[in-house]
Scaffold this motif. Structure first.
Motif, PDB file in Angstrom:
ATOM      1  N   THR A 303      24.740  56.709 -24.808  1.00  0.00           N
ATOM      2  CA  THR A 303      23.340  57.280 -26.199  1.00  0.00           C
ATOM      3  C   THR A 303      24.301  58.456 -26.269  1.00  0.00           C
ATOM      4  OG1 THR A 303      23.015  58.186 -23.905  1.00  0.00           O
ATOM      5  CG2 THR A 303      22.048  56.565 -24.632  1.00  0.00           C
ATOM      6  N   SER A 304      24.132  58.957 -27.643  1.00  0.00           N
ATOM      7  CA  SER A 304      24.376  59.693 -28.183  1.00  0.00           C
ATOM      8  C   SER A 304      24.948  61.182 -27.753  1.00  0.00           C
ATOM      9  CB  SER A 304      23.977  59.824 -30.162  1.00  0.00           C
ATOM     10  OG  SER A 304      22.789  60.425 -29.593  1.00  0.00           O
ATOM     11  N   ASN A 305      23.787  61.653 -26.678  1.00  0.00           N
ATOM     12  CA  ASN A 305      23.786  62.841 -26.244  1.00  0.00           C
ATOM     13  C   ASN A 305      23.107  62.477 -24.514  1.00  0.00           C
ATOM     14  OD1 ASN A 305      24.166  64.135 -28.071  1.00  0.00           O
ATOM     15  ND2 ASN A 305      21.308  63.642 -28.577  1.00  0.00           N
ATOM     16  N   GLY A 306      23.481  61.350 -24.440  1.00  0.00           N
ATOM     17  CA  GLY A 306      23.073  61.251 -22.890  1.00  0.00           C
ATOM     18  C   GLY A 306      24.395  60.401 -21.750  1.00  0.00           C
ATOM     19  N   PRO A 307      23.783  59.988 -21.451  1.00  0.00           N
ATOM     20  CA  PRO A 307      25.182  58.967 -19.734  1.00  0.00           C
ATOM     21  C   PRO A 307      25.685  57.720 -20.526  1.00  0.00           C
ATOM     22  CG  PRO A 307      23.873  58.546 -19.281  1.00  0.00           C
ATOM     23  CD  PRO A 307      22.247  59.704 -20.196  1.00  0.00           C
ATOM     24  N   LEU A 308      26.378  56.779 -19.824  1.00  0.00           N
ATOM     25  CA  LEU A 308      25.899  55.800 -20.385  1.00  0.00           C
ATOM     26  C   LEU A 308      26.032  54.644 -18.755  1.00  0.00           C
ATOM     27  CD1 LEU A 308      27.924  52.470 -20.748  1.00  0.00           C
ATOM     28  CD2 LEU A 308      29.643  53.770 -19.323  1.00  0.00           C
ATOM     29  N   VAL A 309      24.917  54.024 -19.523  1.00  0.00           N
ATOM     30  CA  VAL A 309      24.025  53.122 -18.459  1.00  0.00           C
ATOM     31  C   VAL A 309      23.681  51.820 -18.082  1.00  0.00           C
ATOM     32  CG1 VAL A 309      22.628  54.657 -18.219  1.00  0.00           C
ATOM     33  CG2 VAL A 309      22.095  52.716 -19.754  1.00  0.00           C
ATOM     34  N   ALA A 310      23.918  51.975 -17.033  1.00  0.00           N
ATOM     35  CA  ALA A 310      23.671  50.293 -16.400  1.00  0.00           C
ATOM     36  C   ALA A 310      22.097  49.775 -15.572  1.00  0.00           C
ATOM     37  CB  ALA A 310      24.367  50.032 -15.300  1.00  0.00           C
ATOM     38  N   LEU A 311      21.463  49.131 -16.546  1.00  0.00           N
ATOM     39  CA  LEU A 311      20.070  48.356 -16.791  1.00  0.00           C
ATOM     40  C   LEU A 311      20.479  47.152 -16.425  1.00  0.00           C
ATOM     41  CD1 LEU A 311      19.149  49.684 -20.465  1.00  0.00           C
ATOM     42  CD2 LEU A 311      19.237  50.481 -18.179  1.00  0.00           C
ATOM     43  N   PRO A 318      16.929  50.750 -14.797  1.00  0.00           N
ATOM     44  CA  PRO A 318      18.433  51.745 -14.252  1.00  0.00           C
ATOM     45  C   PRO A 318      18.935  51.009 -13.391  1.00  0.00           C
ATOM     46  CG  PRO A 318      16.202  53.034 -15.659  1.00  0.00           C
ATOM     47  CD  PRO A 318      15.442  51.668 -14.891  1.00  0.00           C
ATOM     48  N   GLN A 319      20.359  51.587 -13.369  1.00  0.00           N
ATOM     49  CA  GLN A 319      21.090  50.521 -11.895  1.00  0.00           C
ATOM     50  C   GLN A 319      22.344  52.150 -11.599  1.00  0.00           C
ATOM     51  OE1 GLN A 319      20.415  46.700 -10.408  1.00  0.00           O
ATOM     52  NE2 GLN A 319      18.374  48.017 -11.365  1.00  0.00           N
ATOM     53  N   ARG A 320      22.176  52.225 -12.318  1.00  0.00           N
ATOM     54  CA  ARG A 320      23.223  53.879 -12.418  1.00  0.00           C
ATOM     55  C   ARG A 320      23.430  54.402 -13.250  1.00  0.00           C
ATOM     56  NH1 ARG A 320      25.733  49.130 -11.521  1.00  0.00           N
ATOM     57  NH2 ARG A 320      26.801  47.896 -12.351  1.00  0.00           N
ATOM     58  N   ALA A 321      24.233  55.300 -13.683  1.00  0.00           N
ATOM     59  CA  ALA A 321      24.592  56.386 -14.903  1.00  0.00           C
ATOM     60  C   ALA A 321      25.767  56.771 -14.837  1.00  0.00           C
ATOM     61  CB  ALA A 321      23.664  57.330 -15.193  1.00  0.00           C
ATOM     62  N   GLY A 338      40.716  41.277 -11.995  1.00  0.00           N
ATOM     63  CA  GLY A 338      39.917  41.291 -11.359  1.00  0.00           C
ATOM     64  C   GLY A 338      38.962  41.977 -11.115  1.00  0.00           C
ATOM     65  N   GLU A 339      38.248  43.264 -11.011  1.00  0.00           N
ATOM     66  CA  GLU A 339      37.340  44.498 -11.794  1.00  0.00           C
ATOM     67  C   GLU A 339      37.216  44.274 -12.952  1.00  0.00           C
ATOM     68  OE1 GLU A 339      36.370  45.046  -8.636  1.00  0.00           O
ATOM     69  OE2 GLU A 339      37.421  43.560  -6.899  1.00  0.00           O
ATOM     70  N   ASP A 340      35.685  44.333 -13.188  1.00  0.00           N
ATOM     71  CA  ASP A 340      34.869  44.984 -13.883  1.00  0.00           C
ATOM     72  C   ASP A 340      35.038  46.957 -14.638  1.00  0.00           C
ATOM     73  OD1 ASP A 340      34.250  42.146 -15.362  1.00  0.00           O
ATOM     74  OD2 ASP A 340      32.634  42.324 -13.387  1.00  0.00           O
ATOM     75  N   HIS A 341      35.259  46.723 -15.750  1.00  0.00           N
ATOM     76  CA  HIS A 341      35.397  48.102 -16.372  1.00  0.00           C
ATOM     77  C   HIS A 341      34.355  48.583 -17.731  1.00  0.00           C
ATOM     78  CE1 HIS A 341      38.707  48.266 -13.255  1.00  0.00           C
ATOM     79  NE2 HIS A 341      38.599  50.068 -13.113  1.00  0.00           N
ATOM     80  N   VAL A 342      34.548  49.825 -17.583  1.00  0.00           N
ATOM     81  CA  VAL A 342      33.484  49.844 -19.572  1.00  0.00           C
ATOM     82  C   VAL A 342      34.553  50.553 -19.825  1.00  0.00           C
ATOM     83  CG1 VAL A 342      31.497  50.260 -20.091  1.00  0.00           C
ATOM     84  CG2 VAL A 342      31.176  49.179 -18.314  1.00  0.00           C
ATOM     85  N   ALA A 343      34.460  50.320 -21.721  1.00  0.00           N
ATOM     86  CA  ALA A 343      35.766  51.861 -21.985  1.00  0.00           C
ATOM     87  C   ALA A 343      34.512  51.691 -22.682  1.00  0.00           C
ATOM     88  CB  ALA A 343      37.011  51.289 -22.273  1.00  0.00           C
ATOM     89  N   ALA A 357      31.097  48.481 -11.374  1.00  0.00           N
ATOM     90  CA  ALA A 357      30.439  48.462 -10.428  1.00  0.00           C
ATOM     91  C   ALA A 357      29.670  50.012 -10.184  1.00  0.00           C
ATOM     92  CB  ALA A 357      30.690  47.842  -9.267  1.00  0.00           C
ATOM     93  N   THR A 358      30.282  51.170 -10.397  1.00  0.00           N
ATOM     94  CA  THR A 358      29.908  52.485  -9.982  1.00  0.00           C
ATOM     95  C   THR A 358      29.823  53.656 -10.839  1.00  0.00           C
ATOM     96  OG1 THR A 358      31.797  53.200  -9.664  1.00  0.00           O
ATOM     97  CG2 THR A 358      31.619  52.227  -7.978  1.00  0.00           C
ATOM     98  N   LEU A 359      30.708  53.006 -12.475  1.00  0.00           N
ATOM     99  CA  LEU A 359      30.470  54.137 -13.309  1.00  0.00           C
ATOM    100  C   LEU A 359      30.836  55.169 -13.122  1.00  0.00           C
ATOM    101  CD1 LEU A 359      26.621  53.646 -15.285  1.00  0.00           C
ATOM    102  CD2 LEU A 359      29.487  52.045 -15.389  1.00  0.00           C
ATOM    103  N   GLU A 360      32.076  55.310 -12.401  1.00  0.00           N
ATOM    104  CA  GLU A 360      33.304  56.301 -11.733  1.00  0.00           C
ATOM    105  C   GLU A 360      33.662  56.334 -12.496  1.00  0.00           C
ATOM    106  OE1 GLU A 360      34.093  55.792  -7.315  1.00  0.00           O
ATOM    107  OE2 GLU A 360      31.804  57.255  -7.109  1.00  0.00           O
ATOM    108  N   GLU A 361      34.560  57.518 -13.893  1.00  0.00           N
ATOM    109  CA  GLU A 361      35.477  57.694 -14.326  1.00  0.00           C
ATOM    110  C   GLU A 361      36.670  56.959 -13.214  1.00  0.00           C
ATOM    111  OE1 GLU A 361      37.432  60.284 -17.534  1.00  0.00           O
ATOM    112  OE2 GLU A 361      35.859  60.690 -17.163  1.00  0.00           O
ATOM    113  N   ARG A 362      37.660  56.451 -13.788  1.00  0.00           N
ATOM    114  CA  ARG A 362      39.308  55.995 -13.579  1.00  0.00           C
ATOM    115  C   ARG A 362      40.328  56.382 -14.622  1.00  0.00           C
ATOM    116  NH1 ARG A 362      39.115  51.624 -10.666  1.00  0.00           N
ATOM    117  NH2 ARG A 362      40.932  52.454  -9.807  1.00  0.00           N
ATOM    118  N   ALA A 363      40.004  56.209 -15.403  1.00  0.00           N
ATOM    119  CA  ALA A 363      40.872  56.840 -16.321  1.00  0.00           C
ATOM    120  C   ALA A 363      40.191  57.564 -17.776  1.00  0.00           C
ATOM    121  CB  ALA A 363      41.716  55.914 -16.901  1.00  0.00           C
TER     122      ALA A 363
END
Length: 500
Positions: A303-311, A318-321, A338-343, A357-363
């Motif tokens: 979202t433009s002013n909000g978080p990246l969300v998992a639904l 909503p699952q996590r953000a 072997g692990e999913d990431h979101v960019a 899985a957690t939406l914690e920043e990795r890089a």
């Protein structure tokens, strides 16, 4: 009675034909797959060496009777590489027009196959709310990641099913999907119940279109006729984007609050006709490709002013953000070790990678280092050496970043940068070749570049073949071909000539 016999040569040709069909990766929706990677793993003809040769060229241009609306014209083609009909074997491309048309083109013979016209939308139009048909056309798409050999829907963590379906159920892609138990959303969801839709017939191939009046149409690919009555999906004249059908559910995102429609993500169950919505509290859902899917069906949206969300799939609960907020690009899902990431590109212009899985920043990169045009989409792929790449259309060039995983550490490293472009758009990757479109504003002519994805070396460009600008997510690819939708309401085809 004499019976025709087949020679070994003809049998071999038949087996090769069957093999080529099995390996074909149909471009069913914006971004190719449910992960929105824009990456075609396998193409028998396209490679860095073949594209540099004399055979790769401009092939044809087909213009359709469409009227642009505030810069919106045609959607990127959805493709069907192999249709068996009473007219023989066909390869088709399907595009939607801003003034309400749906057009099917025979990509081998460069001619119109059929067309349908729906309501054109309101007379009022603006860049934020163009009206008319704003969402791309789509065909059903598997949530699982494609495999490296081009078998769609059989990638990592895909369901363990027979390639021909269970007894009496037909093909896997047409078998009825068992519905997982749903749970209530953690906040009230916008839900509307519709009359049940007709259940899809086994063996039927469909293309879906969302018209300006908010109705979802299911059309036979062979002639464009209705497979079933249209289903109410959204209020009329919403700014809908990223239409995709996954596991019997149609998803779309809405932006800019057009016609009073809340910004968010919407899901339509094609069997029951029920609609569920997740409304964004953080501005518009970003990017022409809309949401992306993990291989387990989880829906990701920026979202433009909000978080990246998992639904949650289907319910959109909503699952996590992410802790970070504000994004410039739609998400792309990457299988890293072997692990999913979101960019996605953050609001400060940095490229950020999160654990799915957690939406914690990795890089992440430095502020502005991954800067891209607002409201864009990315591409992601893996080369033959196993290196992962993320491609970003910036303000004046295309930038490629390497994504590395070493144990628990994930890092980003800048790889290469394209020559200057006037208006870089979302690229696609075909068998190691990056096809990068320059929208051409303000020069008035779009241009398509072919780049070696591993080195950044230029391989080919379209010269003056394209006579108009382009904008948005405009590319798709079929075997040996790349298609571009331009602002002159024409589709341009590039690739290798058809063998006769």
């Amino acid at each position: 009675m004499l019976r025709p016999t087949r020679s070994p040569a003809s049998l071999s040709a038949g087996l090769l034909l069957i093999a080529s069909v099995a390996l074909a990766d149909d471009w069913t929706s914006v971004g190719f797959d449910a992960q929105r990677s824009s990456w075609v793993r396998f193409d028998a003809k396209t490679s860095p060496s073949s594209v540099r040769g004399p055979d790769f060229r401009f092939l044809w241009r087909i213009e359709v009777p469409n009227t642009a609306r505030s810069g919106n014209t045609l959607t990127a083609p959805a493709l069907l590489d192999f249709l068996i009909s009473h007219r023989g074997f066909r390869s088709l491309a399907f595009v939607g027009g801003s003034s309400g048309g749906v057009y099917a083109m025979d990509t081998d013979l460069a001619r119109m196959e059929w067309e349908r016209h729906f309501l054109p939308g309101p007379s009022a139009s603006s860049p934020d709310c163009p009206g008319g048909m704003t969402a791309n056309l789509t065909r059903p798409t598997a949530a699982a990641m494609p495999s490296s050999l081009g078998f769609p829907g059989r990638g990592r963590r895909s369901p363990a099913k027979s390639g021909v379906g269970q007894p009496g159920e037909g093909a896997v892609t047409l078998a009825e999907v068992a519905r997982p138990p749903t749970r209530a959303a953690s906040r009230p969801a916008s839900t509307r119940t519709r009359p049940p839709a007709q259940r899809a017939l086994r063996g039927v191939t469909l293309v879906y279109a969302l018209s300006a009046d908010g109705m979802l149409h299911s059309l036979y690919v062979s002639n464009g006729r209705d497979h079933a009555p249209p289903i109410p999906f959204l209020p009329a004249n919403a700014n809908a984007r990223g239409l995709i059908v996954v596991d019997g559910v149609a998803y779309v995102s809405t932006s800019n609050g057009c016609s009073g429609v809340k910004d968010g993500v919407w899901a339509l169950d094609l069997e029951s006709g029920s609609v569920t919505g997740w409304e964004s509290d953080g501005g518009s859902v970003v990017g022409p490709s809309g949401v992306a899917f993990g291989p387990d069906g989880t829906v990701f949206a920026t979202t433009s002013n909000g978080p990246l969300v998992a639904l949650e799939a289907r319910t959109l609960a909503p699952q996590r953000a992410t802790a970070s907020t504000g994004f410039r690009s739609a998400p792309v899902i990457i299988d890293l070790g072997g692990e999913d990431h979101v960019a996605a590109i953050a609001g400060d212009g940095a490229l950020r990678v999160y654990d799915a899985a957690t939406l914690e920043e990795r890089a992440g990169t430095g502020t502005g280092s991954g800067s891209t045009r607002s409201d864009s989409s990315l591409a992601a792929w893996r080369d033959g050496s196993g290196t992962h790449w993320i491609l970003l259309p910036g303000s004046d060039a295309l930038t490629a970043w390497k994504l590395h995983a070493d144990g628990q550490s994930v890092t980003l490293e800048e790889g290469w940068k394209s020559p200057r472009m006037d208006a870089p758009l979302t690229p696609i990757v075909v068998n190691g070749v990056v096809f990068a479109p320059d929208g051409g504003a303000p020069t008035g002519r779009a241009k398509l570049y072919a780049i070696d994805g591993a080195t950044g070396r230029g391989l080919w460009d379209s010269g003056d073949s394209i006579s108009a600008t382009a904008r948005g997510h405009v590319l798709s690819s079929g075997p040996g071909h790349v298609f571009l939708a331009a602002s002159d309401s024409a589709v341009y085809a590039f690739g290798f000539p058809m063998e006769h």
